[in-house]
Scaffold this active site. Structure first.
Site, PDB file in Angstrom:
ATOM      1  N   GLY A  11      18.788 -37.866 151.523  1.00 43.40           N
ATOM      2  CA  GLY A  11      19.012 -36.428 151.487  1.00 43.40           C
ATOM      3  C   GLY A  11      19.205 -35.866 150.088  1.00 43.40           C
ATOM      4  O   GLY A  11      18.755 -34.756 149.789  1.00 43.40           O
ATOM      5  N   ASN A  12      19.844 -36.643 149.200  1.00 43.56           N
ATOM      6  CA  ASN A  12      20.140 -36.102 147.868  1.00 43.56           C
ATOM      7  C   ASN A  12      18.898 -35.982 146.986  1.00 43.56           C
ATOM      8  O   ASN A  12      18.940 -35.348 145.945  1.00 43.56           O
ATOM      9  CB  ASN A  12      21.229 -36.930 147.171  1.00 43.56           C
ATOM     10  CG  ASN A  12      20.757 -38.335 146.849  1.00 43.56           C
ATOM     11  OD1 ASN A  12      19.981 -38.925 147.593  1.00 43.56           O
ATOM     12  ND2 ASN A  12      21.195 -38.861 145.737  1.00 43.56           N
ATOM     13  N   LYS A 127      22.613 -37.225 168.553  1.00 38.51           N
ATOM     14  CA  LYS A 127      22.376 -36.406 167.346  1.00 38.51           C
ATOM     15  C   LYS A 127      22.423 -34.915 167.644  1.00 38.51           C
ATOM     16  O   LYS A 127      21.553 -34.400 168.345  1.00 38.51           O
ATOM     17  CB  LYS A 127      20.995 -36.733 166.751  1.00 38.51           C
ATOM     18  CG  LYS A 127      20.888 -38.106 166.158  1.00 38.51           C
ATOM     19  CD  LYS A 127      20.945 -38.034 164.656  1.00 38.51           C
ATOM     20  CE  LYS A 127      20.840 -39.439 164.068  1.00 38.51           C
ATOM     21  NZ  LYS A 127      21.223 -39.480 162.669  1.00 38.51           N
ATOM     22  N   LYS A 210      15.289 -42.622 159.687  1.00 38.93           N
ATOM     23  CA  LYS A 210      14.252 -42.795 158.677  1.00 38.93           C
ATOM     24  C   LYS A 210      14.323 -44.165 157.989  1.00 38.93           C
ATOM     25  O   LYS A 210      13.291 -44.694 157.552  1.00 38.93           O
ATOM     26  CB  LYS A 210      14.292 -41.678 157.632  1.00 38.93           C
ATOM     27  CG  LYS A 210      15.500 -41.685 156.695  1.00 38.93           C
ATOM     28  CD  LYS A 210      15.093 -41.927 155.267  1.00 38.93           C
ATOM     29  CE  LYS A 210      16.220 -41.931 154.255  1.00 38.93           C
ATOM     30  NZ  LYS A 210      17.573 -42.181 154.574  1.00 38.93           N
ATOM     31  N   LYS A 272      20.814 -48.385 156.868  1.00 41.54           N
ATOM     32  CA  LYS A 272      20.153 -48.900 155.661  1.00 41.54           C
ATOM     33  C   LYS A 272      20.250 -50.424 155.607  1.00 41.54           C
ATOM     34  O   LYS A 272      19.284 -51.107 155.268  1.00 41.54           O
ATOM     35  CB  LYS A 272      20.784 -48.302 154.403  1.00 41.54           C
ATOM     36  CG  LYS A 272      20.629 -46.785 154.343  1.00 41.54           C
ATOM     37  CD  LYS A 272      21.173 -46.204 153.053  1.00 41.54           C
ATOM     38  CE  LYS A 272      21.481 -44.741 153.212  1.00 41.54           C
ATOM     39  NZ  LYS A 272      20.393 -43.950 153.794  1.00 41.54           N
TER      40      LYS A 272
HETATM   41  P1  ADP Z   1      20.885 -40.682 152.964  1.00 42.67           P
HETATM   42  O1  ADP Z   1      20.643 -39.215 153.033  1.00 42.67           O
HETATM   43  O2  ADP Z   1      20.455 -41.279 151.662  1.00 42.67           O
HETATM   44  O3  ADP Z   1      20.392 -41.446 154.166  1.00 42.67           O
HETATM   45  P2  ADP Z   1      23.596 -41.124 153.939  1.00 42.67           P
HETATM   46  O4  ADP Z   1      24.686 -40.150 153.675  1.00 42.67           O
HETATM   47  O5  ADP Z   1      23.029 -41.214 155.312  1.00 42.67           O
HETATM   48  O6  ADP Z   1      22.482 -40.832 152.864  1.00 42.67           O
HETATM   49  O7  ADP Z   1      24.092 -42.596 153.538  1.00 42.67           O
HETATM   50  C1  ADP Z   1      24.597 -42.899 152.225  1.00 42.67           C
HETATM   51  C2  ADP Z   1      26.112 -42.818 152.205  1.00 42.67           C
HETATM   52  O8  ADP Z   1      26.700 -43.906 152.923  1.00 42.67           O
HETATM   53  C3  ADP Z   1      26.727 -42.971 150.837  1.00 42.67           C
HETATM   54  O9  ADP Z   1      26.688 -41.770 150.118  1.00 42.67           O
HETATM   55  C4  ADP Z   1      28.155 -43.412 151.157  1.00 42.67           C
HETATM   56  O10 ADP Z   1      29.034 -42.315 151.152  1.00 42.67           O
HETATM   57  C5  ADP Z   1      28.085 -43.931 152.594  1.00 42.67           C
HETATM   58  N1  ADP Z   1      28.585 -45.286 152.825  1.00 42.67           N
HETATM   59  C6  ADP Z   1      29.144 -45.672 154.002  1.00 42.67           C
HETATM   60  N2  ADP Z   1      29.521 -46.948 153.984  1.00 42.67           N
HETATM   61  C7  ADP Z   1      29.203 -47.409 152.744  1.00 42.67           C
HETATM   62  C8  ADP Z   1      29.353 -48.685 152.097  1.00 42.67           C
HETATM   63  N3  ADP Z   1      29.875 -49.730 152.727  1.00 42.67           N
HETATM   64  N4  ADP Z   1      28.908 -48.809 150.821  1.00 42.67           N
HETATM   65  C9  ADP Z   1      28.352 -47.752 150.180  1.00 42.67           C
HETATM   66  N5  ADP Z   1      28.199 -46.530 150.730  1.00 42.67           N
HETATM   67  C10 ADP Z   1      28.601 -46.350 152.002  1.00 42.67           C
HETATM   68 MG    MG Z   2      21.077 -41.159 156.190  1.00 45.83          MG
END
Ligand code: ADP
Ligand code: MG
Length: 310
Positions: A11-12, A127, A210, A272
């Site tokens: 998203g960023n 969702k 995704k 992820k």
């Molecule tokens: P994206 O839009 O890239 O999919 P998300 O917000 O869905 O982003 O996922 C990334 C976020 O997951 C990070 O910004 C962080 O805040 C969070 N996060 C949760 N658990 C962890 C972890 N164990 N290590 C690192 N980040 C984590």
């Molecule tokens: Mg995400």
């Protein structure tokens, strides 16, 4: 042969509205063209949460206020978001490539991803999407077959299921374009969810993760590396706690152990890690990198990020 990489943008990398997105993709394009300049062959995938939310919300409000305006099915909203985000990415990448003297074609492919109608996710939609409704309006929406849930005291919202990706329908086109040297943007938002019934394929209201779709695509285009770019430079255990520890590397066994221990938040880091696990373990030599957009090159050089390795 150049190394083949599937890059999933978080998203960023995109921002939340048309203006901020145009600005964000300029920076995203610089980082991606750095990779192209290093000689990597790229397929780019991306999320669409805020974008499909905005489109769906606008369509909901329009049809709520004017009965002549039909409701827009969720799959169609997903297709619109692929076009809208693809336009900005294509535009920014083409400008950046041109500015650096590269003549490389960039193309966005509207991509459908087949899901299984019997996926258990359809029994438990999770969702939230679109507008907020009063309890009376929610009742009316239910008569149309929508699943409505109360959302944190703010009103009722429609919820859709998040099934597993099964098959990428435009896979052969993606492969062909890649082989011809194109930079391909595909499976935006995890892909437009479709189901097959009586040999007919049609859109369905759902959201495919995704990261999971990107892992599937990486396997199927026979990529060497899956890169998941997000808001953090590395993955942590004890995330956000005093004993937080940032990881350089995760083996398949460690990743499984930490998933079991609940180290990764559902809906953000967990998909992820699951995606990385699926891709890395799909064939010896395959590897996954999780890092932030501006660290992609350093990550590939082994200087930062979290690698999931077999
Ligand atoms: P994206 O839009 O890239 O999919 P998300 O917000 O869905 O982003 O996922 C990334 C976020 O997951 C990070 O910004 C962080 O805040 C969070 N996060 C949760 N658990 C962890 C972890 N164990 N290590 C690192 N980040 C984590
Ligand atoms: Mg995400």
């Amino acid at each position: 042969m150049k190394e083949k990489i599937v890059i999933a943008l978080g998203g960023n990398a995109l921002g939340n509205d048309p203006e901020s997105q145009k600005e964000a993709v300029r920076n995203t394009a610089q980082n991606i063209v750095d990779l192209i300049a290093e000689g990597y062959q790229l397929v780019i995938t991306h999320g669409n949460g805020p974008q499909v939310g905005m489109i769906n919300l606008a369509m909901d409000i329009a049809s709520k206020n004017n009965t002549d305006i039909p409701e827009m099915p969720f799959a169609e909203c997903g297709a619109m978001s692929q076009g809208y985000i693809g336009f900005h990415l294509q535009n920014a990448l083409q400008n950046e490539l041109r500015a650096r003297g590269f003549s490389i074609p960039v193309v966005t492919l509207v991509t459908q991803v087949l899901v299984d109608q019997n996926d258990p996710a359809f029994q438990n939609p999770t969702k939230p999407v679109g507008a907020f409704y009063s309890s009376e309006e929610a009742e009316r929406m239910r008569t149309k077959g929508f699943v409505m849930k109360e959302d944190a005291g703010r009103g009722y919202r429609r919820v859709v299921p998040s099934p597993e990706p099964r098959e990428i329908l435009e896979l052969e086109s993606i492969k062909l374009l890649l082989a011809a040297g194109h930079v391909v943007i595909a499976i935006g938002g995890g892909g437009i969810p479709v189901v097959e019934e009586d040999r007919e394929i049609s859109g369905i209201s759902a959201v495919i993760d995704k990261d999971l779709s990107s892992a599937k695509l990486a396997e199927q285009v026979d990529a060497d590396t899956l890169i998941i770019l997000t808001a953090v430079e590395k993955v942590a255990i004890n995330y956000g706690k005093p004993e937080e520890k940032w990881l350089d590397q995760l083996s398949i066994e460690e990743a499984e152990k930490y998933i079991e221990a609940g180290e990764f938040a559902e809906g953000s880091m967990l998909p992820k890690i699951k995606a990385g696990l699926a891709f890395t373990s799909s064939r010896p030599g395959r590897k996954t990198l999780i890092t932030s957009l501006d660290k992609a090159i350093d990550g590939l050089k082994g200087k930062t990020g979290t690698w999931i390795l077999s």
